[in-house]
Design an enzyme around this catalytic site. Structure first.
Site, short mmCIF file in Angstrom:
data_model
loop_
_atom_site.label_atom_id
_atom_site.label_comp_id
_atom_site.label_asym_id
_atom_site.label_seq_id
_atom_site.Cartn_x
_atom_site.Cartn_y
_atom_site.Cartn_z
N ASP A 1 -1.68 2.63 8.81
CA ASP A 1 -1.53 1.30 9.38
C ASP A 1 -0.55 1.31 10.56
OD1 ASP A 1 0.64 1.84 7.72
OD2 ASP A 1 0.25 0.22 6.33
N ASN B 1 4.69 -6.22 -4.22
CA ASN B 1 3.63 -7.19 -4.54
C ASN B 1 2.26 -6.52 -4.73
OD1 ASN B 1 2.85 -6.50 -1.96
ND2 ASN B 1 3.04 -8.55 -1.10
N HIS C 1 0.79 -4.40 -2.58
CA HIS C 1 -0.01 -4.09 -1.39
C HIS C 1 -0.17 -2.58 -1.20
CE1 HIS C 1 3.78 -4.29 1.39
NE2 HIS C 1 3.46 -3.03 1.23
N GLU D 1 -2.53 -7.13 1.67
CA GLU D 1 -1.71 -7.98 0.83
C GLU D 1 -2.54 -8.60 -0.30
OE1 GLU D 1 1.40 -7.84 1.21
OE2 GLU D 1 2.07 -8.06 3.27
C1 F6R Z 1 3.22 2.10 4.87
C2 F6R Z 1 2.42 1.25 4.02
C3 F6R Z 1 3.00 0.42 2.92
C4 F6R Z 1 4.08 1.15 2.12
C5 F6R Z 1 4.67 0.20 1.06
C6 F6R Z 1 5.81 0.85 0.30
O1 F6R Z 1 2.40 2.78 5.80
O2 F6R Z 1 1.27 1.18 4.24
O3 F6R Z 1 1.97 0.00 2.06
O4 F6R Z 1 3.55 2.28 1.52
O5 F6R Z 1 5.14 -0.95 1.68
O6 F6R Z 1 6.85 1.11 1.18
P1 F6R Z 1 8.15 1.92 0.72
O7 F6R Z 1 7.72 3.32 0.52
O8 F6R Z 1 9.08 1.79 1.91
O9 F6R Z 1 8.66 1.27 -0.52
#
Ligand code: F6R
Length: 240
Positions: free
Chosen positions: A67, A136, A138, A143
């Site tokens: 992303d 949450n 995602h 989301e």
């Molecule tokens: C990042 C992404 C997000 C993260 C998620 C967890 O490219 O797509 O889905 O994997 O927000 O983030 P961390 O590892 O910082 O807790």
């Protein structure tokens, strides 16, 4: 879904690094999908160290970012392009044609999403997708409420994700409100997925991802339906 429990973050990084290197060495022209955020940092560090010790080559590999924010220049330190360039790509001697990035500054964002999907298809789909999970539920920037069959698209970030991710920005006002993300349908077409979960603050999330109902209200729950998913989680991420 295979769940591997490891002692701590260091062990998690080592374990995923071992599996990654195995796929790098056993798949002829491996295609990797990579997440950013805090959780995979140890993996990228381990890959760079192993590369620098001369044990592996990435010459036949291709990489897709999962992303990217919309509206951030790729040289912006909080962009996901910058993150992966600095943490991995710049250290492992890749040529530009090995790296695929969604362009969050494209003039026609819908066309950009379609182009990205096509690139993934043209490469024969992703062999190994590395994922982290938001509190949450995602995955990527998909989301809660995102249809399970979604494709790469422009999405709005929720307030909660913006709040959590504001730690990577000078102020919460600087964080973009939109992003391009691989869709859930796109992610589910990966041949293998490794989901990394670390820390107490993810314990409810891990529980719900592995044992909860499969529902669009909790995107990561769809992984229960994928034929080849490994969750690697440290002890803190499990409820006692
Ligand atoms: C990042 C992404 C997000 C993260 C998620 C967890 O490219 O797509 O889905 O994997 O927000 O983030 P961390 O590892 O910082 O807790």
């Amino acid at each position: 879904m295979e769940v591997i429990k490891v002692a701590d973050y260091e062990a998690l990084s080592k374990k995923v690094c071992e599996i990654f290197i195995n796929r790098l060495q056993t798949i002829e022209n491996p295609v990797f999908g990579l997440a950013t955020g805090s959780t995979p940092k140890g993996l990228y560090k381990c890959l760079v160290e192993t590369y620098e010790s001369g044990q592996i080559s990435f010459a036949n590999a291709k990489f897709f970012n999962l992303d990217e924010y919309i509206g951030l220049d790729k040289s912006h330190p909080s962009s996901y392009t910058y993150y992966l360039m600095k943490k991995l790509y710049e250290h492992i001697h890749l040529t530009p044609d090995q790296i695929y990035l969604p362009n969050g500054n494209a003039t026609d964002l819908q066309e950009e999403c379609a182009r990205y999907e096509q690139c993934i298809r043209d490469c024969g789909h992703i062999d190994l997708q590395i994922l982290g999970v938001g509190i949450n539920g995602h995955i990527g920037f998909n989301e809660p409420g995102t249809p399970f069959n979604s494709r790469t698209d422009v999405v709005n970030l929720t307030e909660s994700t913006m709040r959590v991710n504001s730690r990577f920005f000078k102020s919460i006002d600087d964080i973009p409100h939109r992003a391009i993300t691989m869709g859930i349908g796109t992610i589910m077409e990966s041949k293998e997925i490794i989901m990394l979960v670390s820390g107490k603050h993810k314990a409810d999330t891990l529980q719900r991802m592995i044992h909860g109902n499969v529902t669009e209200d909790f995107p990561a729950s769809i992984l229960q339906k994928h034929p080849n998913v490994t969750v690697i989680a440290d002890e803190e991420a499990f409820h006692d």
